[in-house]
Design a protein around this motif. Structure first.
Motif, mmCIF file in Angstrom:
data_model
loop_
_atom_site.group_PDB
_atom_site.id
_atom_site.type_symbol
_atom_site.label_atom_id
_atom_site.label_comp_id
_atom_site.label_asym_id
_atom_site.label_seq_id
_atom_site.Cartn_x
_atom_site.Cartn_y
_atom_site.Cartn_z
ATOM 1 N N THR A 243 0.867 -1.329 -0.361
ATOM 2 C CA THR A 243 0.300 0.474 0.361
ATOM 3 C C THR A 243 0.727 0.939 -0.074
ATOM 4 O O THR A 243 1.991 1.545 0.659
ATOM 5 C CB THR A 243 -1.112 0.246 0.760
ATOM 6 O OG1 THR A 243 -0.134 0.149 1.672
ATOM 7 C CG2 THR A 243 -1.765 -1.125 1.098
ATOM 8 N N GLY A 244 0.615 2.372 -0.622
ATOM 9 C CA GLY A 244 1.183 3.456 -0.213
ATOM 10 C C GLY A 244 0.019 4.698 -1.126
ATOM 11 O O GLY A 244 -0.942 4.447 -1.014
ATOM 12 N N ASP A 245 0.194 6.125 -0.449
ATOM 13 C CA ASP A 245 0.146 7.325 -0.919
ATOM 14 C C ASP A 245 -0.610 7.656 -2.041
ATOM 15 O O ASP A 245 0.453 7.171 -3.017
ATOM 16 C CB ASP A 245 0.899 8.326 -0.379
ATOM 17 C CG ASP A 245 0.601 7.890 1.579
ATOM 18 O OD1 ASP A 245 -0.517 7.513 1.882
ATOM 19 O OD2 ASP A 245 0.863 8.685 1.914
ATOM 20 N N ALA A 246 -1.377 7.815 -2.370
ATOM 21 C CA ALA A 246 -2.007 8.615 -3.692
ATOM 22 C C ALA A 246 -1.539 9.787 -4.134
ATOM 23 O O ALA A 246 -1.703 10.422 -3.226
ATOM 24 C CB ALA A 246 -3.462 7.629 -4.103
ATOM 25 N N PRO A 247 -1.343 10.306 -5.293
ATOM 26 C CA PRO A 247 -0.681 11.545 -5.501
ATOM 27 C C PRO A 247 -2.539 12.593 -5.039
ATOM 28 O O PRO A 247 -3.699 11.633 -5.720
ATOM 29 C CB PRO A 247 -0.697 12.010 -6.167
ATOM 30 C CG PRO A 247 -0.324 10.046 -7.138
ATOM 31 C CD PRO A 247 -0.816 9.401 -6.096
ATOM 32 N N GLY A 248 -2.566 13.472 -4.178
ATOM 33 C CA GLY A 248 -4.103 14.169 -4.246
ATOM 34 C C GLY A 248 -4.985 13.446 -2.660
ATOM 35 O O GLY A 248 -5.999 14.070 -2.435
ATOM 36 N N LEU B 153 -3.359 3.974 -2.870
ATOM 37 C CA LEU B 153 -2.969 2.893 -3.863
ATOM 38 C C LEU B 153 -2.936 1.302 -4.004
ATOM 39 O O LEU B 153 -2.239 1.189 -2.927
ATOM 40 C CB LEU B 153 -1.909 3.241 -4.468
ATOM 41 C CG LEU B 153 -2.408 4.831 -5.544
ATOM 42 C CD1 LEU B 153 -1.226 5.270 -6.274
ATOM 43 C CD2 LEU B 153 -3.462 4.219 -6.877
ATOM 44 N N GLY B 154 -3.201 -0.135 -3.988
ATOM 45 C CA GLY B 154 -2.365 -0.855 -3.639
ATOM 46 C C GLY B 154 -2.259 -1.727 -4.837
ATOM 47 O O GLY B 154 -2.469 -1.458 -5.450
#
Length: 163
Positions: free
Chosen positions: A122-127, A131-132
């Motif tokens: 998992t990670g941060d999405a721009p804005g 996101l996975g």
């Protein structure tokens, strides 16, 4: 000699008067016929002009009504587009705030792991949002993707036949 020619003169005068009366009668008859024909043509021309004016007025009114319908449709579509734009912006801002909450972020990460499997990253999405990814698969829980889904649902509720 004047007495001898008097009957000839009287006869010629009578003939000339009769011929003149006949010519006047013919001229008056021709004038009446010509006047009647002119009146008939004028009446027909006025009727045709009235018909043309009425048709032109009807066509102009139809064109005005069509133009008004187009302007009304354009105004409705513009208002609808503006309402969707404002709603999209409000949904985006609301989601951005919600996605910054640690409890919501944890639920998003759990959803990603549930859908993609336990080795999902998992990670941060721009804005905003997350996101996975796992094994070439991807799950987009970004603010943009979630907003798009929410707006698609809104459109489907507005007109279920278009969905």
């Amino acid at each position: 000699m004047t007495d001898l020619l008097e009957p000839v003169r009287l006869a010629l005068t009578a003939q000339a008067r009769a011929a003149a009366r006949a010519e006047v009668a013919d001229a008056e008859s021709w004038a009446r016929t010509a006047l009647a024909e002119a009146r008939r043509r004028a009446t027909a021309a006025v009727a045709a002009a009235r018909t043309e004016v009425a048709e032109a007025a009807r066509l102009a009114a139809r064109a005005d009504a069509d133009d008004a319908d187009r302007r009304l449709t354009r105004a409705r579509l513009t208002a609808r587009a503006e309402a969707h734009r404002r709603l999209r912006e409000r949904v985006r801002e609301t989601l951005r705030l919600r996605c910054s909450d640690p409890a919501v972020r944890e639920r998003m990460a759990a959803t990603i792991r549930s859908v993609l499997g336990e080795p999902a990253r998992t990670g941060d999405a721009p804005g905003g949002g997350m996101l996975g990814t796992a094994g070439g698969r991807r799950l987009d829980l970004s603010v943009t993707a979630l907003t798009d889904r929410a707006m698609d649902l809104t459109r489907a509720m507005e007109d279920p036949w278009q969905a």
